[in-house]
Design an enzyme around this catalytic site. Structure first.
Site, PDB file in Angstrom:
ATOM      1  N   GLU A 146      26.022  41.862   2.407  1.00  0.00           N
ATOM      2  CA  GLU A 146      27.103  42.271   1.529  1.00  0.00           C
ATOM      3  C   GLU A 146      26.624  42.164   0.097  1.00  0.00           C
ATOM      4  O   GLU A 146      26.089  41.131  -0.315  1.00  0.00           O
ATOM      5  CB  GLU A 146      28.349  41.402   1.720  1.00  0.00           C
ATOM      6  CG  GLU A 146      29.490  41.821   0.799  1.00  0.00           C
ATOM      7  CD  GLU A 146      30.744  40.978   0.933  1.00  0.00           C
ATOM      8  OE1 GLU A 146      31.737  41.298   0.277  1.00  0.00           O
ATOM      9  OE2 GLU A 146      30.706  39.993   1.704  1.00  0.00           O
ATOM     10  N   GLU A 165      33.780  48.408   1.609  1.00  0.00           N
ATOM     11  CA  GLU A 165      34.825  47.476   2.003  1.00  0.00           C
ATOM     12  C   GLU A 165      36.026  47.674   1.093  1.00  0.00           C
ATOM     13  O   GLU A 165      35.904  47.645  -0.136  1.00  0.00           O
ATOM     14  CB  GLU A 165      34.323  46.031   1.915  1.00  0.00           C
ATOM     15  CG  GLU A 165      33.168  45.743   2.865  1.00  0.00           C
ATOM     16  CD  GLU A 165      32.725  44.296   2.793  1.00  0.00           C
ATOM     17  OE1 GLU A 165      33.295  43.544   1.973  1.00  0.00           O
ATOM     18  OE2 GLU A 165      31.817  43.909   3.555  1.00  0.00           O
ATOM     19  N   GLU A 201      34.126  35.818   7.522  1.00  0.00           N
ATOM     20  CA  GLU A 201      33.597  35.326   6.258  1.00  0.00           C
ATOM     21  C   GLU A 201      33.781  33.815   6.165  1.00  0.00           C
ATOM     22  O   GLU A 201      34.694  33.252   6.769  1.00  0.00           O
ATOM     23  CB  GLU A 201      34.350  35.975   5.079  1.00  0.00           C
ATOM     24  CG  GLU A 201      34.276  37.477   5.037  1.00  0.00           C
ATOM     25  CD  GLU A 201      35.121  38.044   3.910  1.00  0.00           C
ATOM     26  OE1 GLU A 201      34.628  38.952   3.226  1.00  0.00           O
ATOM     27  OE2 GLU A 201      36.267  37.593   3.721  1.00  0.00           O
TER      28      GLU A 201
END
Length: 822
Positions: free
Chosen positions: A588, A678, A765
């Site tokens: 990410e 995202e 996460e």
């Protein structure tokens, strides 16, 4: 408001100097006019009828002086000046002072002046007449001596008028200065133009009046015609000015009148504060009606106007005479309330407004609910001028709306457009427009290719590395986490501030030993405690947002930014690992900005500042360019990692990002499935139609779409079904607590099952320990990211981390491992 009460009052701290000056002025006036006044009774029998006509007109005209709106009563226009100055020219100072004193007594009675004020006015006029008489005496002789006015006489009379004006204006300005404490020059300048025009005209009309009296006393009353014309023109001008300060719909004061009132009240309350009086605070309340647009849309503007009139009547009825209600336009009102002792008093005023708006307003038999959001700013706590108080009250009002509250007092943390943040926004724009990682605009002289984090790790490795435990990413792990707070991760590109934790379980120590060549060479045992190293200044995920520029050192650099550290925009990458196999399948991309004076800027604040302006477009372009370019570099090195990046609501609404990504993927020859965007649930709910259009275009290109922070934005299942999603990310707020909180664990399992039923990949996460890792695997979660695996890091550090990383599966530790490169 309270002007009627204060106009005859003197602040306690100024009583001595002020009344001392008043007494000195009276004594001076008596000394200058005593002799002419003593001889006046013997001269009365010789005075002609013209004198008596002028004297009567002077007294009668002053019975109704003209007071301009917005001016103090000391700036009133007294027509007697014209007659008394003419009497001075024709019959001397004694008669002029006597008539002027009589006129002042009458005007003081009409204006309800206290005795000391009437006395001072009579004394200052007497001094002015005495000064004018002295100038006339310096001239060639008595004016109109031969029934003619010569040029020399005209010059002398003009000089006398100037002397009269200067003496009178200076005495009044000194009195105002001593009474209110105003600065000298603004006090003198404040009404100078008006006084010159009004008083000067009356003084210069006096010689004409004398000339008319010389011809015939019957001509004297004719002077009333031009005086009345001037009076009416002044009155009409004042009425127009007054109407210009009123709202035409409600009759309330408008913004212009509000500005004047607040400026006057600030001056008065500053005086109170200087004297230590407890009621020295002033509140400005900004009121915005709720649901007023719905009334206009449903019932029409005519009904909306009637509703505004009804609301204005309620507000004026609910508030006292000491409070001023104004309409700023639309459905916005303002209230000025003085004489307060603090926030509690201001809230009580706001409570009265709330109660006034609580009851429905009946219009045509239909009860209309009217509510409002109220923002409060206080003088001097929240501002010392109208513009600042108005802006801060506006910030508080919008803060109340966002919190679904009725009343809010200004708080600096709610001000997203403060001067400090505007400066931060300007700096960000310069960085983005420069197009460099280490912008010259900030004067930094470091290399863009070197990161402080790399230097810190190299120094640690070169030193006594055996004393420091390291995680799977090669970063130093603290010995304990008791004093490290868990903070919620910022949204969008903000990244996650995952805490660094130690893991006593055997499996995690095997991971640490296998991945870290320093620990493996040192032969440390699994249960050897690792001392906590000092927090590295170069670790962005540990660096809090630095305060204002004022905390910088004298040379303009922040003490927490070490010399040699590169400043500018940087992308950090956090690995995403397939839980079942331990394989790193993607990263990410997280935004970081190291400011040369503020240090590492809080990513959440950075996005919040940029998102409200056109700078967001520049930032999005920069981030997409950097991430796609990095994918191309990884492809050239043989890596097929997928990169995910966050986008803002603003990007999804414009749709420009789809074109930009399509062009970059074609230019770099990158497969579209290597990039994933995202979006948060909040962005999705802001405008589902436009967001759906943008992500549908991206989906057609081949770019994967992930729903970030799943479970926090109240999105419906219908959106999950309709959107072209490939992945959902379970928010870290649930993942962090699932090992200890059965409710969080149940929520996470439900999310994973729901996403699996819809055919969506699930990423968790904030995975920080082995127990959470195993629970996620048992629940069927696909991918994980967090400090359990690695912290966010720059691209070059990620390459080194991947070289030494060895996959670990939840079923157990793999047998043999090859020695990773350090």
């Amino acid at each position: 408001m309270e002007a009627a009460d204060l106009r005859n009052a003197v602040p306690p701290a100024r009583v001595g100097p002020f009344f001392g000056f008043v007494g000195a002025t009276v004594v001076l006036a008596v000394g200058l006019t005593l002799v002419p006044l003593v001889s006046l009774p013997g001269d009365l029998a010789t005075l002609p009828g013209a004198f008596w006509i002028m004297a009567v007109l002077a007294v009668v005209c002053d019975a109704r002086p003209f007071v301009p709106p917005g001016q103090r009563h000391s700036s009133a226009v007294f027509p007697s000046i014209c007659f008394t100055f003419a009497i001075l020219i024709a019959w001397g100072p004694g008669a002029a002072v006597a008539v002027q004193t009589a006129a002042v007594v009458v005007s003081g009675w009409r204006l309800r002046h206290v005795a000391w004020r009437t006395t001072f006015n009579a004394a200052q006029y007497a001094c002015a007449l005495a000064a004018a008489d002295e100038v006339i005496r310096l001239g060639p002789g008595s004016a109109f001596a031969d029934d003619r006015l010569h040029w020399t006489d005209a010059v002398a009379l003009a000089g006398a008028a100037v002397a009269w004006f200067v003496v009178s204006y200076v005495l009044v300005s000194l009195a105002v200065r001593l009474r209110f404490g105003d600065p000298w020059w603004p006090t003198v300048r404040r009404g100078l133009g008006f006084e010159l025009l009004s008083t000067g005209s009356l003084l210069l009309l006096a010689p004409v009046l004398v000339a008319a009296a010389r011809a015939s006393a019957a001509l004297i009353p004719l002077v009333l015609v031009p005086l009345f014309a001037v009076y009416r023109m002044a009155r009409l001008s004042a009425d127009q000015e007054h109407l210009a300060a009123l709202d035409p719909l409600t009759g309330l004061p408008n913004r212009k009148a509000l500005l004047t009132e607040v400026a006057e009240q600030i001056r008065r309350h500053a005086e109170r504060g200087a004297q230590g009086m407890p009621d020295g605070q002033l509140a400005l309340l900004l009121i915005d009606l709720d649901r007023f647009k719905n009334v206009n849309d449903a019932l029409g503007h005519a009904v909306g106007d009637r509703l505004l009139v009804a609301v204005s009547d309620r507000l004026t009825s609910a508030l006292g005479s000491r409070d001023m209600v104004a309409r700023l336009g639309g459905d916005e009102f303002a209230v000025v309330s003085g004489g307060l002792t603090g926030v509690d008093d201001a809230r009580r005023v706001a409570d009265r407004v709330v109660r006034a708006l609580a009851e429905p307003v009946p219009l045509d038999g239909l009860p209309l609910d009217v509510g409002g959001s109220i923002g409060i700013a206080l003088f001097p706590d929240h501002g010392e001028d109208f513009a600042t108080l108005m802006r801060h009250a506006d910030v508080a009002m919008y803060d109340a709306k966002h919190r679904n509250d009725t009343i809010a007092v200004y708080a600096a943390e709610s001000d997203h457009n403060s001067a400090e943040r505007l400066g931060l926004l300007a700096d960000l724009r310069r960085v983005l427009e420069s197009g460099t990682t280490d912008p010259v605009a900030f004067g930094t002289a470091t290399s863009a290719g070197t990161t402080a984090a790399t230097g810190a790790e190299a120094a640690t490795a070169a030193g006594a590395g055996s004393a420091t435990a390291r995680g799977g990413d090669g970063a130093a792990l603290p010995a304990g986490d008791d004093d490290i707070p868990v903070r919620p991760g910022p949204r969008r590109w903000g990244g996650r501030r995952d805490r660094a934790t130690t893991h006593p379980d055997e499996l995690i120590n095997q991971i640490i030993t296998g991945a870290d060549p320093v620990r493996r060479r040192a032969g440390r045992t699994d249960d050897t405690p690792a001392p906590r190293p000092p927090e590295p200044a170069s670790a962005p995920e540990w660096t809090p947002s630095v305060g204002p520029v004022g905390s910088a050192t004298a040379d303009g650099t922040d003490p927490r930014v070490e010399v040699g550290e590169p400043c500018g925009i940087t992308m950090y990458y956090q690995p995403q690992v397939r839980i079942a196999t331990g394989e790193v399948v993607g990263v990410e991309a997280l935004l970081r900005w190291r400011h040369p004076r503020r240090g590492m800027v809080d990513p959440e604040e950075l996005i919040r500042v940029a998102e409200q302006s056109a700078v967001m477009r520049l930032l999005t372009r920069r981030v997409v360019d950097d991430v796609v370019g990095q994918l191309a570099r990884w492809s050239a090195a043989g890596s097929t990692l997928r990169a995910a990046l966050n986008v803002s609501v603003r990007d999804l609404h414009t749709g420009e990002i789809a074109d930009q990504i399509g062009d970059l993927l074609s230019r770099y020859a990158i497969r579209p499935d290597r990039l994933q965007l995202e979006i948060t649930e909040g962005a999705l709910m802001a405008d589902p139609r436009r967001v759906l259009d943008t992500i549908s275009r991206l989906h057609r290109i081949g770019v994967a779409i992930a729903l970030d922070d799943f479970g926090t934005g109240y999105s419906s299942l219908q959106h999950l079904r309709r959107l072209p999603l490939s992945e959902v990310k379970v928010d870290r707020s649930f993942v962090l607590g699932m090992a200890d909180d059965p409710d969080d664990a149940a929520i996470v399992r439900s999310m994973i099952e729901l996403a699996g039923a819809l055919g969506l990949r699930v990423v968790a996460e904030g995975v920080e320990d082995e127990r959470t890792w195993r629970l996620l695997h048992a629940a069927g979660c696909d991918l994980a990211q967090g400090w359990f695996y690695a912290r966010p890091m720059p691209a070059d550090e990620l390459t080194a981390w991947l070289a030494r990383y060895r996959p670990v599966r939840p079923a157990g530790v793999t047998g043999s491992r090859s020695r990773p490169s350090g």
